[in-house]
Design a protein around this motif. Sequence first.
Motif, PDB file in Angstrom:
ATOM      1  N   SER A  71       0.830  -1.200   0.000  1.00 26.72           N
ATOM      2  CA  SER A  71       0.000   0.000   0.000  1.00 26.72           C
ATOM      3  C   SER A  71       0.866   1.253   0.000  1.00 26.72           C
ATOM      4  N   ALA A  72       1.912   1.265   0.832  1.00 27.56           N
ATOM      5  CA  ALA A  72       2.813   2.413   0.904  1.00 27.56           C
ATOM      6  C   ALA A  72       3.553   2.622  -0.413  1.00 27.56           C
ATOM      7  N   ALA A  73       4.016   1.532  -1.008  1.00 28.92           N
ATOM      8  CA  ALA A  73       4.767   1.639  -2.260  1.00 28.92           C
ATOM      9  C   ALA A  73       3.886   2.166  -3.391  1.00 28.92           C
ATOM     10  N   PHE A  74       2.663   1.647  -3.484  1.00 26.35           N
ATOM     11  CA  PHE A  74       1.762   2.099  -4.555  1.00 26.35           C
ATOM     12  C   PHE A  74       1.432   3.580  -4.400  1.00 26.35           C
ATOM     13  N   TYR A  75       1.179   4.016  -3.150  1.00 24.16           N
ATOM     14  CA  TYR A  75       0.847   5.422  -2.963  1.00 24.16           C
ATOM     15  C   TYR A  75       2.061   6.315  -3.197  1.00 24.16           C
ATOM     16  N   SER A  76       3.255   5.850  -2.848  1.00 19.10           N
ATOM     17  CA  SER A  76       4.481   6.614  -3.110  1.00 19.10           C
ATOM     18  C   SER A  76       4.661   6.852  -4.603  1.00 19.10           C
ATOM     19  N   ILE A  77       4.492   5.778  -5.378  1.00 21.18           N
ATOM     20  CA  ILE A  77       4.610   5.892  -6.836  1.00 21.18           C
ATOM     21  C   ILE A  77       3.554   6.854  -7.375  1.00 21.18           C
ATOM     22  N   CYS A  78       2.332   6.704  -6.883  1.00 24.60           N
ATOM     23  CA  CYS A  78       1.225   7.559  -7.309  1.00 24.60           C
ATOM     24  C   CYS A  78       1.527   9.036  -7.014  1.00 24.60           C
ATOM     25  N   SER A  79       2.034   9.335  -5.827  1.00 23.88           N
ATOM     26  CA  SER A  79       2.322  10.718  -5.432  1.00 23.88           C
ATOM     27  C   SER A  79       3.380  11.344  -6.326  1.00 23.88           C
ATOM     28  N   ILE A  80       4.472  10.619  -6.529  1.00 29.53           N
ATOM     29  CA  ILE A  80       5.574  11.153  -7.338  1.00 29.53           C
ATOM     30  C   ILE A  80       5.118  11.392  -8.771  1.00 29.53           C
ATOM     31  N   LEU A  81       4.383  10.435  -9.328  1.00 34.85           N
ATOM     32  CA  LEU A  81       3.926  10.575 -10.711  1.00 34.85           C
ATOM     33  C   LEU A  81       2.898  11.693 -10.853  1.00 34.85           C
ATOM     34  N   PHE A  82       2.032  11.858  -9.855  1.00 29.42           N
ATOM     35  CA  PHE A  82       1.007  12.896  -9.955  1.00 29.42           C
ATOM     36  C   PHE A  82       1.629  14.287  -9.972  1.00 29.42           C
ATOM     37  N   VAL A  83       2.522  14.557  -9.030  1.00 26.10           N
ATOM     38  CA  VAL A  83       3.126  15.887  -8.945  1.00 26.10           C
ATOM     39  C   VAL A  83       3.941  16.199 -10.196  1.00 26.10           C
ATOM     40  N   THR A  84       4.717  15.234 -10.666  1.00 25.01           N
ATOM     41  CA  THR A  84       5.529  15.478 -11.861  1.00 25.01           C
ATOM     42  C   THR A  84       4.644  15.589 -13.105  1.00 25.01           C
ATOM     43  N   ALA A  85       3.552  14.835 -13.155  1.00 23.53           N
ATOM     44  CA  ALA A  85       2.655  14.922 -14.314  1.00 23.53           C
ATOM     45  C   ALA A  85       2.024  16.303 -14.413  1.00 23.53           C
ATOM     46  N   VAL A  86       1.603  16.875 -13.273  1.00 21.54           N
ATOM     47  CA  VAL A  86       0.993  18.209 -13.274  1.00 21.54           C
ATOM     48  C   VAL A  86       1.975  19.263 -13.787  1.00 21.54           C
ATOM     49  N   HIS A  87       3.273  19.021 -13.612  1.00 17.35           N
ATOM     50  CA  HIS A  87       4.285  19.960 -14.095  1.00 17.35           C
ATOM     51  C   HIS A  87       4.610  19.764 -15.573  1.00 17.35           C
ATOM     52  N   HIS A  88       4.123  18.677 -16.175  1.00 16.46           N
ATOM     53  CA  HIS A  88       4.484  18.388 -17.566  1.00 16.46           C
ATOM     54  C   HIS A  88       3.315  18.422 -18.545  1.00 16.46           C
ATOM     55  N   THR A  89       2.089  18.507 -18.033  1.00 18.91           N
ATOM     56  CA  THR A  89       0.929  18.570 -18.924  1.00 18.91           C
ATOM     57  C   THR A  89      -0.183  19.319 -18.192  1.00 18.91           C
ATOM     58  N   SER A  90      -1.331  19.476 -18.839  1.00 20.85           N
ATOM     59  CA  SER A  90      -2.414  20.242 -18.227  1.00 20.85           C
ATOM     60  C   SER A  90      -3.072  19.460 -17.091  1.00 20.85           C
ATOM     61  N   VAL A  91      -3.635  20.197 -16.134  1.00 16.35           N
ATOM     62  CA  VAL A  91      -4.345  19.570 -15.017  1.00 16.35           C
ATOM     63  C   VAL A  91      -5.520  18.746 -15.531  1.00 16.35           C
ATOM     64  N   ALA A  92      -6.230  19.254 -16.527  1.00 17.89           N
ATOM     65  CA  ALA A  92      -7.386  18.531 -17.073  1.00 17.89           C
ATOM     66  C   ALA A  92      -6.954  17.180 -17.633  1.00 17.89           C
ATOM     67  N   ASN A  93      -5.854  17.172 -18.408  1.00 22.91           N
ATOM     68  CA  ASN A  93      -5.361  15.900 -18.955  1.00 22.91           C
ATOM     69  C   ASN A  93      -5.031  14.916 -17.839  1.00 22.91           C
ATOM     70  N   VAL A  94      -4.319  15.396 -16.830  1.00 28.78           N
ATOM     71  CA  VAL A  94      -3.908  14.522 -15.725  1.00 28.78           C
ATOM     72  C   VAL A  94      -5.121  13.902 -15.042  1.00 28.78           C
ATOM     73  N   LEU A  95      -6.096  14.720 -14.688  1.00 29.90           N
ATOM     74  CA  LEU A  95      -7.239  14.223 -13.917  1.00 29.90           C
ATOM     75  C   LEU A  95      -8.167  13.348 -14.757  1.00 29.90           C
ATOM     76  N   VAL A  96      -8.298  13.661 -16.043  1.00 32.08           N
ATOM     77  CA  VAL A  96      -9.135  12.809 -16.905  1.00 32.08           C
ATOM     78  C   VAL A  96      -8.506  11.432 -17.060  1.00 32.08           C
ATOM     79  N   ILE A  97      -7.195  11.392 -17.297  1.00 33.15           N
ATOM     80  CA  ILE A  97      -6.515  10.106 -17.479  1.00 33.15           C
ATOM     81  C   ILE A  97      -6.591   9.287 -16.194  1.00 33.15           C
ATOM     82  N   ILE A  98      -6.345   9.926 -15.041  1.00 31.69           N
ATOM     83  CA  ILE A  98      -6.389   9.206 -13.774  1.00 31.69           C
ATOM     84  C   ILE A  98      -7.808   8.728 -13.458  1.00 31.69           C
ATOM     85  N   SER A  99      -8.816   9.411 -14.003  1.00 32.95           N
ATOM     86  CA  SER A  99     -10.205   9.056 -13.686  1.00 32.95           C
ATOM     87  C   SER A  99     -10.577   7.651 -14.141  1.00 32.95           C
TER      88      SER A  99
END
Length: 280
Positions: A71-99
Amino acid sequence: MNTEYLKGLLLTSLGVLVLSFDALLIRLIQAEPFSLLFWRGLLLALMVALWCRYRYPGKPLLNRDWASIRSAAFYSICSILFVTAVHHTSVANVLVIISAQPLFAAIIARLFIGERSAPITWIAIVISMLGIGWVMKDSWSSPNLQGDLMALFCGIALAAKFVNDRAEKHRNMTPALITSGLLVSLTSLFFASPLALTGADWGWMLLLCVIVIPTAFILITLGPTRISAAEVGMLMLLETACGPLLVWLFIGEEPSLAALQGGALVIITLLIHGYIRWKK
C-alpha cells in the motif's frame, strides 16, 4: 441503507472534495517538483502519525507486513507521478486520465485477487480507453506526452492501492500512509532543494501538505474498508470534475477541447457503468 456503507460513502466523498484542491495548489507553488515532493511526503507522514497516535493509541505507527508495504509503495509511486505529471501537462489531462483508475482496478483485481468483473465493466474499460486515447491524441508529438504517460501510470498505481486496501478491509491501512510519506520524502531528497521555496510558496505548501493531503487521504483510505474499491474509484470522479474547474477559475488554465471531449466520454461511461451495476 447500511450505516457502515453510508459512512464509507460520505468519508470518501469528503476526502475527494478536499483532494480537488491538490492540483490547484501544486500549480500555485513555484518550486520544482521534487522540492515540493520532499515536503509533501515528510509532512504527510508527520500529520498521519499524529492522527494515528490520537485515534489509535498504543498501536504501531509503522507496519512491516507485505500488505502495508505494498500500500505504501503504490501510494508513493502515485504521489511522485502525480506531482511530476501536473508539471508536464495540463491539469485537465492529468485528472481525466487518472479518472479511469476504477477500470484499472477491475483489471488488477481480476489478475491478483481473482475478483471477476461483469461484461459491462469490460465494455466500459474499452470505451474509457478510447476516451483517454482521445485526450492524449494531441500529445504524441508534443512535450505533454511525458506528463500524460505519468498520469496514466499514476492511475494504475492508485488503482493498485485501492485493490490492495480492499483486500485487507478487515484492517486499518491508514498507517501505511506514514511509510509512504517517508518513502516519497527520502526518494525526493536526492533531487530536491527543500529550502529553495520562497515567499507565498511556503504558505501554499503548508496548506497543501499539512491540511489538504493528509485530510483527503486519511478519509479516502478509510473508504475501502466500508465500500468497494470500484465505488471508491467512481467517487474519485468528483476530483476529475472539480479539479480542472478550480484551476480554470483561479489561474485561468483552460482545458483543451480534446480533454473536455475525452473527459466527458470517460465520466459518462463510468457513471452509466456505476448506475447499471447499482441497479443489479
